[in-house]
Write a protein that holds these residues in place. Sequence first.
Motif, PDB file in Angstrom:
ATOM      1  N   THR A   1       0.681  -1.073   0.074  1.00 11.13           N
ATOM      2  CA  THR A   1       0.055   0.163  -0.039  1.00 11.13           C
ATOM      3  C   THR A   1       0.984   1.125  -0.130  1.00 11.13           C
ATOM      4  O   THR A   1       1.760   1.164   0.516  1.00 11.13           O
ATOM      5  CB  THR A   1      -1.139   0.059   1.057  1.00 11.13           C
ATOM      6  OG1 THR A   1      -1.818  -1.191   1.191  1.00 11.13           O
ATOM      7  CG2 THR A   1      -1.828   1.078   1.591  1.00 11.13           C
ATOM      8  N   LEU A   2       0.507   2.286  -0.550  1.00  9.46           N
ATOM      9  CA  LEU A   2       1.140   3.661  -0.631  1.00  9.46           C
ATOM     10  C   LEU A   2       0.751   4.314   0.453  1.00  9.46           C
ATOM     11  O   LEU A   2      -0.441   4.696   0.751  1.00  9.46           O
ATOM     12  CB  LEU A   2       0.757   4.160  -1.990  1.00  9.46           C
ATOM     13  CG  LEU A   2       1.590   5.819  -2.139  1.00  9.46           C
ATOM     14  CD1 LEU A   2       2.930   5.725  -2.262  1.00  9.46           C
ATOM     15  CD2 LEU A   2       0.840   6.291  -3.267  1.00  9.46           C
ATOM     16  N   LEU A   3       1.630   4.810   1.250  1.00  7.43           N
ATOM     17  CA  LEU A   3       1.337   5.483   2.545  1.00  7.43           C
ATOM     18  C   LEU A   3       2.029   6.816   2.201  1.00  7.43           C
ATOM     19  O   LEU A   3       3.018   7.047   1.982  1.00  7.43           O
ATOM     20  CB  LEU A   3       2.234   5.026   3.621  1.00  7.43           C
ATOM     21  CG  LEU A   3       1.404   4.039   4.400  1.00  7.43           C
ATOM     22  CD1 LEU A   3       0.998   2.957   3.759  1.00  7.43           C
ATOM     23  CD2 LEU A   3       2.314   3.716   5.671  1.00  7.43           C
ATOM     24  N   MET A   4       0.774   7.873   2.382  1.00  5.20           N
ATOM     25  CA  MET A   4       1.561   9.264   2.259  1.00  5.20           C
ATOM     26  C   MET A   4       0.921  10.190   3.547  1.00  5.20           C
ATOM     27  O   MET A   4      -0.026   9.880   4.047  1.00  5.20           O
ATOM     28  CB  MET A   4       0.223   9.977   1.125  1.00  5.20           C
ATOM     29  CG  MET A   4       0.685   9.064  -0.292  1.00  5.20           C
ATOM     30  SD  MET A   4      -0.764  10.008  -1.412  1.00  5.20           S
ATOM     31  CE  MET A   4       0.010  11.510  -1.764  1.00  5.20           C
TER      32      MET A   4
ATOM     33  N   VAL B   1      -4.187   3.155  -1.420  1.00  8.30           N
ATOM     34  CA  VAL B   1      -3.711   4.376  -0.716  1.00  8.30           C
ATOM     35  C   VAL B   1      -3.810   4.633   0.864  1.00  8.30           C
ATOM     36  O   VAL B   1      -5.259   4.495   0.986  1.00  8.30           O
ATOM     37  CB  VAL B   1      -3.792   5.753  -1.507  1.00  8.30           C
ATOM     38  CG1 VAL B   1      -3.020   6.796  -1.030  1.00  8.30           C
ATOM     39  CG2 VAL B   1      -3.347   5.481  -3.172  1.00  8.30           C
ATOM     40  N   VAL B   2      -3.177   4.901   1.746  1.00  6.95           N
ATOM     41  CA  VAL B   2      -3.476   5.502   2.882  1.00  6.95           C
ATOM     42  C   VAL B   2      -3.012   6.776   3.226  1.00  6.95           C
ATOM     43  O   VAL B   2      -1.634   6.882   3.111  1.00  6.95           O
ATOM     44  CB  VAL B   2      -3.158   4.496   4.061  1.00  6.95           C
ATOM     45  CG1 VAL B   2      -3.345   4.932   5.525  1.00  6.95           C
ATOM     46  CG2 VAL B   2      -3.699   2.884   3.939  1.00  6.95           C
ATOM     47  N   LEU B   3      -3.801   7.596   3.468  1.00  8.15           N
ATOM     48  CA  LEU B   3      -3.399   9.094   3.703  1.00  8.15           C
ATOM     49  C   LEU B   3      -3.376   9.102   5.415  1.00  8.15           C
ATOM     50  O   LEU B   3      -4.341   8.876   6.120  1.00  8.15           O
ATOM     51  CB  LEU B   3      -4.354   9.964   3.004  1.00  8.15           C
ATOM     52  CG  LEU B   3      -4.497  10.123   1.885  1.00  8.15           C
ATOM     53  CD1 LEU B   3      -5.705  10.829   1.450  1.00  8.15           C
ATOM     54  CD2 LEU B   3      -3.406  10.920   1.019  1.00  8.15           C
ATOM     55  N   LEU B   4      -2.238   9.650   5.829  1.00  9.50           N
ATOM     56  CA  LEU B   4      -1.913   9.957   7.296  1.00  9.50           C
ATOM     57  C   LEU B   4      -1.773  11.346   7.461  1.00  9.50           C
ATOM     58  O   LEU B   4      -0.904  12.031   6.606  1.00  9.50           O
ATOM     59  CB  LEU B   4      -0.894   9.091   7.719  1.00  9.50           C
ATOM     60  CG  LEU B   4      -1.004   7.613   7.505  1.00  9.50           C
ATOM     61  CD1 LEU B   4       0.273   7.103   6.543  1.00  9.50           C
ATOM     62  CD2 LEU B   4      -0.841   6.679   8.643  1.00  9.50           C
ATOM     63  N   GLU B   5      -2.266  12.011   8.289  1.00 11.27           N
ATOM     64  CA  GLU B   5      -2.197  13.247   8.841  1.00 11.27           C
ATOM     65  C   GLU B   5      -1.899  13.395  10.416  1.00 11.27           C
ATOM     66  O   GLU B   5      -2.631  12.818  11.089  1.00 11.27           O
ATOM     67  CB  GLU B   5      -3.402  14.152   8.332  1.00 11.27           C
ATOM     68  CG  GLU B   5      -4.649  13.802   8.935  1.00 11.27           C
ATOM     69  CD  GLU B   5      -5.038  14.966   9.986  1.00 11.27           C
ATOM     70  OE1 GLU B   5      -4.046  15.480  10.451  1.00 11.27           O
ATOM     71  OE2 GLU B   5      -6.205  14.742  10.655  1.00 11.27           O
ATOM     72  N   GLY B   6      -1.041  14.304  10.591  1.00 11.62           N
ATOM     73  CA  GLY B   6      -0.533  14.721  12.122  1.00 11.62           C
ATOM     74  C   GLY B   6       0.536  15.470  12.101  1.00 11.62           C
ATOM     75  O   GLY B   6       1.172  15.742  11.270  1.00 11.62           O
ATOM     76  N   LEU B   7       0.943  15.909  13.287  1.00 16.00           N
ATOM     77  CA  LEU B   7       1.817  16.992  13.700  1.00 16.00           C
ATOM     78  C   LEU B   7       3.191  16.401  13.569  1.00 16.00           C
ATOM     79  O   LEU B   7       3.862  17.033  12.872  1.00 16.00           O
ATOM     80  CB  LEU B   7       1.600  17.522  15.150  1.00 16.00           C
ATOM     81  CG  LEU B   7       0.207  18.311  15.399  1.00 16.00           C
ATOM     82  CD1 LEU B   7       0.342  18.479  16.974  1.00 16.00           C
ATOM     83  CD2 LEU B   7       0.509  19.604  14.844  1.00 16.00           C
ATOM     84  N   LEU B   8       3.387  15.371  14.076  1.00 19.48           N
ATOM     85  CA  LEU B   8       4.874  14.743  14.409  1.00 19.48           C
ATOM     86  C   LEU B   8       5.303  13.609  13.352  1.00 19.48           C
ATOM     87  O   LEU B   8       6.113  12.932  13.538  1.00 19.48           O
ATOM     88  CB  LEU B   8       4.857  14.351  15.714  1.00 19.48           C
ATOM     89  CG  LEU B   8       4.317  15.241  16.747  1.00 19.48           C
ATOM     90  CD1 LEU B   8       4.450  14.622  18.224  1.00 19.48           C
ATOM     91  CD2 LEU B   8       5.510  16.581  16.738  1.00 19.48           C
TER      92      LEU B   8
END
Length: 210
Positions: A5-8, A110-117
């Motif tokens: 899986t493509l991790l963004m 595709v997995v989109l990941l969002e976060g500060l760190l």
Amino acid sequence: MKDMTLLMGIVGGSGSGKTSIAQELLRRMRDEGLDAMLLDMDAYYAPLEVVKARFRGGPINWDHPRAFDLELMATHLEALRNGQPIRKPIYDFKTSDRIGWEEPIHPGQVVLLEGLLLFALPELRAHLEVKIFVDTDADIRILRRIQRDTAERGRSIESVIDQYLNSVRPMHLEFVEPSKRWADLIVPVGVENTTALEMLLNHVRGRLSV
């Protein structure tokens, strides 16, 4: 063997608009028939009793890496990248505690990941194949944070401002802003930057067609 899986990863300061960009990318990918999902780092805050112990009974800094269950998140990112399902934790911002687990989530293309760190911590950054930094002025970010936390998390304006000055801003300068150097693409403005969104979609199309 199933393709990986493509991790963004999508990073930006609190209130930068990274969630809006992640949601818009997710919408556009699904409109094109791509199998995509969104995962947020905020779900990986450690259980409250663990966080209290880590800060030794003192004030909790929710923007510091110690507030997160990094081991769990790294394990989940590795599993998702290899096409394996995870059970995402359920986090309640009003009680500042983990309250359960979601049903198993199966990653798609595709997995989109969002976060500060995500970029600041090597154990997370290593799993991301595409890294996007959303660059938004500080005055816009604090105003958005006030709007969000008062409307969605039951906070007073005074408590939001106090947290911003005592932890959010210092942690942004220590961890978030310096992590910009790891980004593959820096997106000014936010979700209004349609050129950047189209560039990202073209990149995804190219990667998935190989």
